[in-house]
Scaffold this active site. Sequence first.
Site, PDB file in Angstrom:
ATOM      1  N   HIS A 155     -44.148  44.628  11.584  1.00  0.00           N
ATOM      2  CA  HIS A 155     -44.597  46.022  11.713  1.00  0.00           C
ATOM      3  C   HIS A 155     -45.287  46.513  10.458  1.00  0.00           C
ATOM      4  O   HIS A 155     -46.268  47.232  10.509  1.00  0.00           O
ATOM      5  CB  HIS A 155     -43.420  46.913  12.047  1.00  0.00           C
ATOM      6  N   ARG A 203     -51.515  52.554  25.749  1.00  0.00           N
ATOM      7  CA  ARG A 203     -50.605  51.576  26.334  1.00  0.00           C
ATOM      8  C   ARG A 203     -49.198  52.167  26.259  1.00  0.00           C
ATOM      9  O   ARG A 203     -48.792  52.673  25.202  1.00  0.00           O
ATOM     10  CB  ARG A 203     -50.643  50.272  25.548  1.00  0.00           C
ATOM     11  N   GLU A 218     -51.076  39.740  30.066  1.00  0.00           N
ATOM     12  CA  GLU A 218     -50.497  38.970  28.959  1.00  0.00           C
ATOM     13  C   GLU A 218     -49.438  37.988  29.419  1.00  0.00           C
ATOM     14  O   GLU A 218     -48.959  37.181  28.646  1.00  0.00           O
ATOM     15  CB  GLU A 218     -49.919  39.856  27.847  1.00  0.00           C
ATOM     16  N   ASP A 243     -50.277  37.790  23.351  1.00  0.00           N
ATOM     17  CA  ASP A 243     -49.139  37.368  24.166  1.00  0.00           C
ATOM     18  C   ASP A 243     -49.552  36.324  25.191  1.00  0.00           C
ATOM     19  O   ASP A 243     -48.808  35.381  25.444  1.00  0.00           O
ATOM     20  CB  ASP A 243     -48.491  38.576  24.852  1.00  0.00           C
ATOM     21  N   ARG A 300     -45.473  33.530  18.814  1.00  0.00           N
ATOM     22  CA  ARG A 300     -46.506  34.019  17.904  1.00  0.00           C
ATOM     23  C   ARG A 300     -45.940  34.437  16.548  1.00  0.00           C
ATOM     24  O   ARG A 300     -46.677  34.570  15.576  1.00  0.00           O
ATOM     25  CB  ARG A 300     -47.265  35.200  18.545  1.00  0.00           C
ATOM     26  N   CYS A 303     -58.133  42.795  24.299  1.00  0.00           N
ATOM     27  CA  CYS A 303     -57.698  43.603  23.150  1.00  0.00           C
ATOM     28  C   CYS A 303     -56.765  42.860  22.199  1.00  0.00           C
ATOM     29  O   CYS A 303     -56.154  43.461  21.331  1.00  0.00           O
ATOM     30  CB  CYS A 303     -57.065  44.903  23.614  1.00  0.00           C
TER      31      CYS A 303
HETATM   32  C1  PEP Z   1     -51.548  41.280  22.871  1.00  0.00           C
HETATM   33  O1  PEP Z   1     -50.484  40.792  23.224  1.00  0.00           O
HETATM   34  O2  PEP Z   1     -52.601  40.624  22.782  1.00  0.00           O
HETATM   35  C2  PEP Z   1     -51.640  42.705  22.542  1.00  0.00           C
HETATM   36  C3  PEP Z   1     -52.802  43.270  22.318  1.00  0.00           C
HETATM   37  O3  PEP Z   1     -50.481  43.387  22.410  1.00  0.00           O
HETATM   38  P1  PEP Z   1     -49.511  43.297  21.157  1.00  0.00           P
HETATM   39  O4  PEP Z   1     -50.198  42.498  20.100  1.00  0.00           O
HETATM   40  O5  PEP Z   1     -49.233  44.688  20.753  1.00  0.00           O
HETATM   41  O6  PEP Z   1     -48.339  42.591  21.739  1.00  0.00           O
HETATM   42 MG    MG Z   2     -48.830  42.083  23.774  1.00  0.00          MG
END
Ligand code: PEP
Ligand code: MG
Length: 754
Positions: free
Chosen positions: A367, A509, A608, A632, A642, A679
Amino acid sequence: MPTRSAPGGPRLLLRRLREAMAEPVSAQARLDRIVVQIASNMVAEVCSVYVLRADGRLELFATEGLNREAVHLTTMRADEGLVGLIARNAEPLALSDAQSHPAFAYKPETGEEIYNAFLGVPILRGGNTLGVLVVQNRANRVYAEEEVEVLETIAMLLAEMIASGELQAILRPGAEIAVRRPLALKGSAVAEGVGLGHVVLHQPRVTVTQIVAEDTGKELERLDAALEAMRAGIDQLLDGDGSAGDHREVLETYRMFANDRGWLRRLREAISTGITAEAAVERVQNDARARLQRQTDPYLRERLHDLDDLANRLLHQLTGQSIVAGPESLPDNAVLVARSMGPAALLEYDRKRLRGLVLEDAGGSSHVAIVARSLGVPTVGDVNNITNLVEQGDAIIVDGGAGEVQVRPQPDVESAYREKARLRARRQEQYHQLRDKPAVTRDGETIDLLMNAGLLVDVHHMAEAGVASIGLFRTELQFMLASQFPRLEQQYALYKQVIDATPGCVTFRTLDIGGDKILPYMQTYEEENPALGWRAIRIGLDRPGLLRSQLRALLRAGAGRELRVMFPMVAMVSEFEAAKALVTRELAHLKRHGYETPSLLKLGVMIEVPSLLWQLDELLARADFVSVGSNDLVQYLTAADRDNRRVANRFDALSAPVLRALAHVADNAQRTGKPVTLCGEMGGRPLEAMALVGLGYRAMSMSPASIGPVKAAIMAMHAGELRALMRELLARTDAAASLREPLRAYAAAKGVPL
Ligand code: PEP
Ligand code: MG
């Protein structure tokens, strides 16, 4: 063999040494006096000090008893002899018959073959070995435990002297002592940018200067009082208002250590050798650090961190100093160095004075990393032991893009980085010039570039980056930074401010918590596989109260305007249906109560979870738009966490299976006429963006820092050519594990800047 008691006792020796430290003589004269004092007080024929040099050799700096001519001439490798062994193990070694030890090495110039008994202790600071202190006797004597302790205490005094840099003056020109040596450290790239500055420890170490105690009884009392206060503090945090949340486990560990008898006994024993309470804490911690640092077991290393924290708390308690750097007293050109740091703590520092951030524990998807990127602070994470390798005020360079840190850099290294920073600034200037130009390929295809955001500060980057719309607003950041659930009114206020400040459209989101995104005030459940666990929409549907209040806040904030909302981690179309039903209900509720609702409402789904790839017909028939969360999606497609450094980069997002999945989404979206965006982080990397353009993606959302480089690349691309290239590469049955190289070669041939 009976042990001999030192004449005058250890306390007198320590006092004498303290005096020797303060005398206005040369560093060499001081060291010479110190070894004489030690030898005479400990009834040893020999006392020698070895200092670790930057080239890894241990150099004899002073001796009483060995040939004086050997001083500054005798050196040994750190894997040589008993002295090397002590330096390497960072542990004391007491032998009654040194010559029979397998590691014994004979240096003829020192004349040491006539000595049998040997006692050596490492000179430690922050768990790092700075040198070795040795006493030797002709007789085969057994050194008593107290003598080892006394020598360890003296080693602390020497550590102070070495760390002060005073000894540098008596080295041969060109040689350097290890403690101040330049270090090139590798970590993980967290936030792009190059920053040059000086170290500010987020949790400053207490430097113990008062080592020798006046009154041991008083020191024991001081220790008890400090322990009591510290325990009370921890108990209060634990038993208080329950807000300890996710820190609870850590605090429980502290409580356990704070009552650990072994630890307390070692502290008391250290004090009884005649040192102050704070010096005792430092010494016991030095030993623990030296022992645990060599552990590879992550659990034990974690315990070291807990112990470090606890010792630090105790030191602050004893010295009355504040436990974190006062964000208000930050110097210019500060590079923050921390073991770990919460996102809220980073936000408290004055951004204008921050040149960089280096973290021991946090990786790229933590974070604090997200906040560091939002603030544009060059950041490197996962830098092992950094808090113990730097001193407050040290010169330091952070290269956030390369994941490199230079500590106490040599002038040539520094100028190379200055040049890099200058080049980067020049490139930024070029990107800046593109700001008002649309991202259009050479063959006239417009690519919609949007921004990822999550904080109000992000929104202010829009104008700078030349972006009109937010393609992903991560609403969980507000929740992660708060100390309790943000109330509906607070959520509403943030969403409204974001919408008001955005010239185009915002795609919100809904709350994506769980997995690695933990809210400190929310009860957590132990999960074997958090990434596959109770998170995001799953929590939203199981606890509809939470999701409903967020939807209500969003619908109110979008009153009279277009509102776009998307749901994370949807695995089944039925989950989207259920979420839509909640939206319908909230809309009805608001209307019933006379609220104005959005003039246009678009509901979308993040792709995702791979199961959605096989429900695209159903999904695209029901959703107004979709957005690929490649972070994801790649994690789940490749079954590679990840956040786990060992596996996160094991599979390339530019590999055929991932790209085929992405092509499948783009093709179906195009066929059904449904808007699709990507995204995840991959869209923000020019080479990946080029592949995505070839797959048919025409909208990508990314961090503001990526907009310039991606736009510059797009303007040099030919979408039609890329389409053919991707088709050809993905049709190949001899497809290599990664298409990165052929894509890179194509970009180089066509002049697409990467
Ligand atoms: C993703 O999973 O690609 C995404 C944009 O969401 P986050 O990185 O917030 O999990
Ligand atoms: Mg995600």
